[in-house]
Every structure is written in C-alpha cells, then in structure tokens.
Motif scaffolding. Structure first.
Motif, PDB file in Angstrom:
ATOM      1  N   MET A  96       0.819  -1.195   0.000  1.00  0.00           N
ATOM      2  CA  MET A  96       0.000   0.000   0.000  1.00  0.00           C
ATOM      3  C   MET A  96       0.865   1.262   0.000  1.00  0.00           C
ATOM      4  SD  MET A  96      -3.351  -0.223   2.304  1.00  0.00           S
ATOM      5  CE  MET A  96      -4.250  -1.623   1.679  1.00  0.00           C
ATOM      6  N   PHE A  97       0.494   2.236  -0.764  1.00  0.00           N
ATOM      7  CA  PHE A  97       1.302   3.441  -0.894  1.00  0.00           C
ATOM      8  C   PHE A  97       0.959   4.456   0.190  1.00  0.00           C
ATOM      9  CE2 PHE A  97       3.531   3.894  -5.042  1.00  0.00           C
ATOM     10  CZ  PHE A  97       4.556   4.654  -4.532  1.00  0.00           C
ATOM     11  N   SER A  98       1.925   5.238   0.559  1.00  0.00           N
ATOM     12  CA  SER A  98       1.695   6.281   1.548  1.00  0.00           C
ATOM     13  C   SER A  98       2.411   7.527   1.073  1.00  0.00           C
ATOM     14  CB  SER A  98       2.245   5.827   2.898  1.00  0.00           C
ATOM     15  OG  SER A  98       2.153   6.856   3.825  1.00  0.00           O
ATOM     16  N   PHE A  99       1.692   8.472   0.564  1.00  0.00           N
ATOM     17  CA  PHE A  99       2.377   9.576  -0.087  1.00  0.00           C
ATOM     18  C   PHE A  99       1.646  10.902  -0.024  1.00  0.00           C
ATOM     19  CE2 PHE A  99      -0.763   8.112  -2.619  1.00  0.00           C
ATOM     20  CZ  PHE A  99      -0.456   6.918  -3.241  1.00  0.00           C
ATOM     21  N   PHE A 100       0.392  10.924   0.432  1.00  0.00           N
ATOM     22  CA  PHE A 100      -0.340  12.179   0.337  1.00  0.00           C
ATOM     23  C   PHE A 100       0.300  13.286   1.171  1.00  0.00           C
ATOM     24  CE2 PHE A 100      -3.516   9.653  -1.688  1.00  0.00           C
ATOM     25  CZ  PHE A 100      -4.117  10.540  -2.562  1.00  0.00           C
ATOM     26  N   LYS A 101       1.039  12.922   2.216  1.00  0.00           N
ATOM     27  CA  LYS A 101       1.643  13.940   3.081  1.00  0.00           C
ATOM     28  C   LYS A 101       3.154  14.043   2.885  1.00  0.00           C
ATOM     29  CE  LYS A 101      -2.071  15.069   5.348  1.00  0.00           C
ATOM     30  NZ  LYS A 101      -2.676  16.372   5.155  1.00  0.00           N
ATOM     31  N   LYS A 102       3.688  13.398   1.898  1.00  0.00           N
ATOM     32  CA  LYS A 102       5.141  13.422   1.724  1.00  0.00           C
ATOM     33  C   LYS A 102       5.640  14.844   1.474  1.00  0.00           C
ATOM     34  CE  LYS A 102       6.270   8.821   0.024  1.00  0.00           C
ATOM     35  NZ  LYS A 102       6.759   8.345   1.273  1.00  0.00           N
ATOM     36  N   LYS A 103       6.840  15.143   2.018  1.00  0.00           N
ATOM     37  CA  LYS A 103       7.432  16.451   1.745  1.00  0.00           C
ATOM     38  C   LYS A 103       7.744  16.532   0.261  1.00  0.00           C
ATOM     39  CE  LYS A 103       9.567  17.111   6.209  1.00  0.00           C
ATOM     40  NZ  LYS A 103      10.639  16.503   6.966  1.00  0.00           N
ATOM     41  N   LYS A 104       7.794  17.775  -0.202  1.00  0.00           N
ATOM     42  CA  LYS A 104       7.955  17.979  -1.633  1.00  0.00           C
ATOM     43  C   LYS A 104       9.155  17.214  -2.199  1.00  0.00           C
ATOM     44  CE  LYS A 104       6.195  21.625  -4.421  1.00  0.00           C
ATOM     45  NZ  LYS A 104       6.046  23.010  -4.668  1.00  0.00           N
ATOM     46  N   SER A 105      10.270  17.247  -1.455  1.00  0.00           N
ATOM     47  CA  SER A 105      11.484  16.622  -1.978  1.00  0.00           C
ATOM     48  C   SER A 105      11.324  15.107  -2.123  1.00  0.00           C
ATOM     49  CB  SER A 105      12.659  16.927  -1.059  1.00  0.00           C
ATOM     50  OG  SER A 105      12.343  16.441   0.232  1.00  0.00           O
ATOM     51  N   ASN A 106      10.368  14.539  -1.359  1.00  0.00           N
ATOM     52  CA  ASN A 106      10.198  13.086  -1.413  1.00  0.00           C
ATOM     53  C   ASN A 106       9.050  12.643  -2.317  1.00  0.00           C
ATOM     54  OD1 ASN A 106      12.250  12.690   0.364  1.00  0.00           O
ATOM     55  ND2 ASN A 106      10.915  12.814   2.156  1.00  0.00           N
ATOM     56  N   VAL A 107       8.384  13.617  -2.932  1.00  0.00           N
ATOM     57  CA  VAL A 107       7.236  13.255  -3.757  1.00  0.00           C
ATOM     58  C   VAL A 107       7.671  12.316  -4.875  1.00  0.00           C
ATOM     59  CG1 VAL A 107       5.572  14.139  -5.455  1.00  0.00           C
ATOM     60  CG2 VAL A 107       5.873  15.308  -3.271  1.00  0.00           C
ATOM     61  N   ILE A 108       6.916  11.243  -4.990  1.00  0.00           N
ATOM     62  CA  ILE A 108       7.223  10.303  -6.055  1.00  0.00           C
ATOM     63  C   ILE A 108       6.415  10.706  -7.279  1.00  0.00           C
ATOM     64  CG2 ILE A 108       7.132   7.883  -6.755  1.00  0.00           C
ATOM     65  CD1 ILE A 108       7.121   7.256  -3.685  1.00  0.00           C
ATOM     66  N   ALA A 109       7.098  10.996  -8.336  1.00  0.00           N
ATOM     67  CA  ALA A 109       6.397  11.452  -9.545  1.00  0.00           C
ATOM     68  C   ALA A 109       5.705  10.292 -10.218  1.00  0.00           C
ATOM     69  CB  ALA A 109       7.401  12.079 -10.491  1.00  0.00           C
ATOM     70  N   PRO A 110       4.519  10.552 -10.777  1.00  0.00           N
ATOM     71  CA  PRO A 110       3.870   9.488 -11.548  1.00  0.00           C
ATOM     72  C   PRO A 110       4.805   8.952 -12.624  1.00  0.00           C
ATOM     73  CG  PRO A 110       2.384  11.340 -11.256  1.00  0.00           C
ATOM     74  CD  PRO A 110       3.718  11.774 -10.736  1.00  0.00           C
ATOM     75  N   THR A 111       4.836   7.656 -12.730  1.00  0.00           N
ATOM     76  CA  THR A 111       5.751   7.037 -13.694  1.00  0.00           C
ATOM     77  C   THR A 111       5.021   6.547 -14.935  1.00  0.00           C
ATOM     78  OG1 THR A 111       5.482   5.033 -12.422  1.00  0.00           O
ATOM     79  CG2 THR A 111       7.475   6.316 -12.010  1.00  0.00           C
ATOM     80  N   TYR A 112       3.693   6.705 -14.933  1.00  0.00           N
ATOM     81  CA  TYR A 112       2.925   6.320 -16.109  1.00  0.00           C
ATOM     82  C   TYR A 112       1.611   7.102 -16.070  1.00  0.00           C
ATOM     83  CZ  TYR A 112       0.987   3.318 -12.446  1.00  0.00           C
ATOM     84  OH  TYR A 112       0.442   2.870 -11.268  1.00  0.00           O
ATOM     85  N   THR A 113       0.902   7.097 -17.161  1.00  0.00           N
ATOM     86  CA  THR A 113      -0.374   7.811 -17.228  1.00  0.00           C
ATOM     87  C   THR A 113      -1.516   6.839 -16.977  1.00  0.00           C
ATOM     88  OG1 THR A 113       0.546   9.343 -18.829  1.00  0.00           O
ATOM     89  CG2 THR A 113      -1.852   9.217 -18.715  1.00  0.00           C
ATOM     90  N   VAL A 114      -2.441   7.235 -16.109  1.00  0.00           N
ATOM     91  CA  VAL A 114      -3.620   6.404 -15.848  1.00  0.00           C
ATOM     92  C   VAL A 114      -4.772   6.953 -16.681  1.00  0.00           C
ATOM     93  CG1 VAL A 114      -5.152   5.460 -14.083  1.00  0.00           C
ATOM     94  CG2 VAL A 114      -2.783   6.005 -13.503  1.00  0.00           C
ATOM     95  N   SER A 115      -5.198   6.215 -17.661  1.00  0.00           N
ATOM     96  CA  SER A 115      -6.209   6.744 -18.581  1.00  0.00           C
ATOM     97  C   SER A 115      -7.606   6.210 -18.299  1.00  0.00           C
ATOM     98  CB  SER A 115      -5.826   6.416 -20.023  1.00  0.00           C
ATOM     99  OG  SER A 115      -5.646   5.022 -20.141  1.00  0.00           O
ATOM    100  N   ASP A 116      -7.709   5.195 -17.420  1.00  0.00           N
ATOM    101  CA  ASP A 116      -9.042   4.675 -17.123  1.00  0.00           C
ATOM    102  C   ASP A 116      -9.098   4.125 -15.689  1.00  0.00           C
ATOM    103  OD1 ASP A 116      -8.003   2.102 -17.032  1.00  0.00           O
ATOM    104  OD2 ASP A 116      -8.598   1.650 -19.090  1.00  0.00           O
ATOM    105  N   GLU A 172      -3.603   7.758   3.570  1.00  0.00           N
ATOM    106  CA  GLU A 172      -2.254   7.825   4.140  1.00  0.00           C
ATOM    107  C   GLU A 172      -2.041   6.710   5.164  1.00  0.00           C
ATOM    108  OE1 GLU A 172       1.503   9.603   5.214  1.00  0.00           O
ATOM    109  OE2 GLU A 172       0.196   9.872   3.479  1.00  0.00           O
ATOM    110  N   MET A 173      -3.098   6.448   5.959  1.00  0.00           N
ATOM    111  CA  MET A 173      -2.993   5.427   7.003  1.00  0.00           C
ATOM    112  C   MET A 173      -3.314   4.024   6.491  1.00  0.00           C
ATOM    113  SD  MET A 173      -4.704   7.471  10.206  1.00  0.00           S
ATOM    114  CE  MET A 173      -4.381   6.178  11.421  1.00  0.00           C
ATOM    115  N   GLY A 174      -3.667   3.939   5.227  1.00  0.00           N
ATOM    116  CA  GLY A 174      -3.978   2.619   4.651  1.00  0.00           C
ATOM    117  C   GLY A 174      -5.255   2.013   5.212  1.00  0.00           C
ATOM    118  N   LEU A 175      -6.229   2.870   5.555  1.00  0.00           N
ATOM    119  CA  LEU A 175      -7.445   2.370   6.211  1.00  0.00           C
ATOM    120  C   LEU A 175      -8.525   1.908   5.231  1.00  0.00           C
ATOM    121  CD1 LEU A 175      -7.850   4.928   9.152  1.00  0.00           C
ATOM    122  CD2 LEU A 175      -7.003   2.577   9.247  1.00  0.00           C
ATOM    123  N   TYR A 176      -8.353   2.203   3.954  1.00  0.00           N
ATOM    124  CA  TYR A 176      -9.379   1.807   2.993  1.00  0.00           C
ATOM    125  C   TYR A 176      -9.112   0.405   2.431  1.00  0.00           C
ATOM    126  CZ  TYR A 176     -11.186   6.585   2.683  1.00  0.00           C
ATOM    127  OH  TYR A 176     -11.754   7.808   2.959  1.00  0.00           O
TER     128      TYR A 176
END
Ligand SMILES: [Fe+2]
Length: 256
Positions: A1-21, A207-211
């Motif tokens: 599970m990913f955890s990134f909504f609160k990451k500091k700017k320097s740690n933001v992981i850039a999208p590596t592909y486009t989600v079209s659907d 962020e907490m992986g609760l979903y």
C-alpha cells in the motif's frame, strides 16, 4: 500500500505512467443504477448510459447498491430485484461483457435491526454487505447493530467513512477495521466534490492505509462527469489511487 499524500515535496514520487481509465479499481462496488428506486438513476436509459460510459473507461464489473433506508427509501429485496431485472436483461443481451450484480446500501438504524436484517440481506463477494450510517451523527445503537450484522454471518463494508464529518478521529475507523468492518472510499471524495474537509479525511485515511475498497457511489450525470474527467483533471490523484492496492477484485468472483 502506498503512503504519499503527506510526503514532503522533496520526497514526492512522480507518476511514472499515465492512468487513462479505471481498470485499476477492478470493478465498481457502490453505485445507484437500479432505475427509479432511490435518488440514483431514474430510468433504464440513464442506467445503461451511465454503465456504458463507465465500461468505456475500464469498469466492466458492477455491484450496484440502491439505498435500503427505512423512511427515506422504502425498498426491500423483492422490490430491488424486480427493478433490477430489466437492467440485467438488457445488459446481458446487448453488452454481455459487462457483469452486474445487485445488492444494497443498507442504512443502519433501528428499522434495519428489527425489520431488514432478520429477513436476510443481499450479500456479495465473501458475504459482504455495504452499510452506511447517518451523516448527522453515530446511531446510539451503532455497536449493537454492527455486531448483529456480523453475528448473522455478514462481513460489513462501511460506505464512505470520510463523509461522516462528526467523526474525524482516525482511531475510531482503525478500531472498527480491527473488528472486521472494511472501509470504502468514494472516488468523488478524494476529488473534493463534497468539500475540502471530506477530501482531507479521505487523504488521511489513504495515508494510514485504512481503505479496503473504492467505489463511484454514482447517482447522476454530475457525478459521472466529475468521475470520467479524472484522467484529464486529476492525473496525479488517479496515479496514486492506482498504486494504493484496493481489493475490489476480490468481490466479483460470485457474479453469475
Ligand atoms: Fe451510495
């Protein structure tokens, strides 16, 4: 599970592909597509149009969930199935690639406890049922009702916990989850469609992986427009959701 909504700017992981659907969702498990039975779609034509559009965007499996809500939407299993049958027949004949099953979004109150639950619920997946609570505050009997659902052999999924604004303590949802109550996020919540506070709650829960699951909760054209615009308007959010690990796929094994 990913955890990134609160990451500091320097740690933001850039999208590596486009989600079209929305194929990453593995199917939709919350929608109001049974015609003329609640505040969702009001005609077979609209239901088919909504489903065709979602199908064109990668969703081919549906568990549709009209409200069963004592005073507001006086539905029961027989009525839901009767109204669902024409939609099911139409899709089977014209778009057989689409798999659809009907269940309900059960409103947890005393009426549910006394009149709905004893007659049996329309379950899906591994005896799952989608449940919602009041937007105004927890029912005083909430624990008793939820326990009754579980004692009757059902695995409850709480619909859109991020929308219950009276409850912002994540520990409450964490504790429920530890007791076997799964959590479902509305796509529209993370878009900010229902407002900033609800979006913030959804971000915290992600962020907490609760979903556990993700749904459209689609009722009408406005919802459809916001959701289907997502690949154009919210690419980064969509990418993050695609990496999250929602378990929707596990719910569709039993669709006939
Ligand atoms: Fe709903």
């Amino acid at each position: 599970m990913f955890s990134f909504f609160k990451k500091k700017k320097s740690n933001v992981i850039a999208p590596t592909y486009t989600v079209s659907d929305f194929s990453f969702m593995g199917g939709d498990m919350h929608s109001h597509l049974v015609p003329g039975i609640d505040d969702g779609s009001q005609s077979l034509e609209d239901s088919v149009r909504f489903i065709e559009k979602l199908y064109s965007m990668g969703i081919s499996k549906f568990i549709t969930t009209p409200h069963i809500h004592g005073e507001m939407f006086d539905n029961d299993t027989q009525k839901v199935q009767k109204h669902f049958q024409p939609l099911k027949d139409y899709l089977a004949q014209h778009i057989p690639e689409i798999q659809i099953q009907v269940s309900a979004e059960y409103f947890l109150d005393t009426y549910f406890l006394n009149d709905v639950l004893p007659k049996g619920l329309m379950a899906f997946g591994k005896n799952n049922v989608l449940v919602e609570v009041s937007m105004a505050g927890w029912n005083r009997q909430f624990n008793e009702i939820m326990f009754a659902v579980q004692v009757n052999g059902y695995n409850p999924i709480l619909a859109h916990p991020e929308r219950y604004l009276y409850e912002t303590k994540m520990e409450v949802f964490e504790a429920l989850r530890n007791k076997g109550v799964a959590m479902q996020m509305n796509l529209l919540s993370i878009l900010g469609y229902y407002g900033k506070s609800i979006k913030t709650n959804a971000e915290k829960m992600l962020e907490m992986g609760l979903y556990d699951y993700c749904g459209t909760d689609l009722h009408h054209d406005r919802h459809l427009a916001h959701i289907t615009d997502m690949p154009n308007t919210h690419q980064e959010i969509l990418w993050k959701l695609s990496e999250y690990g929602f378990k929707n796929n596990e719910l569709y094994q039993a669709i006939a």
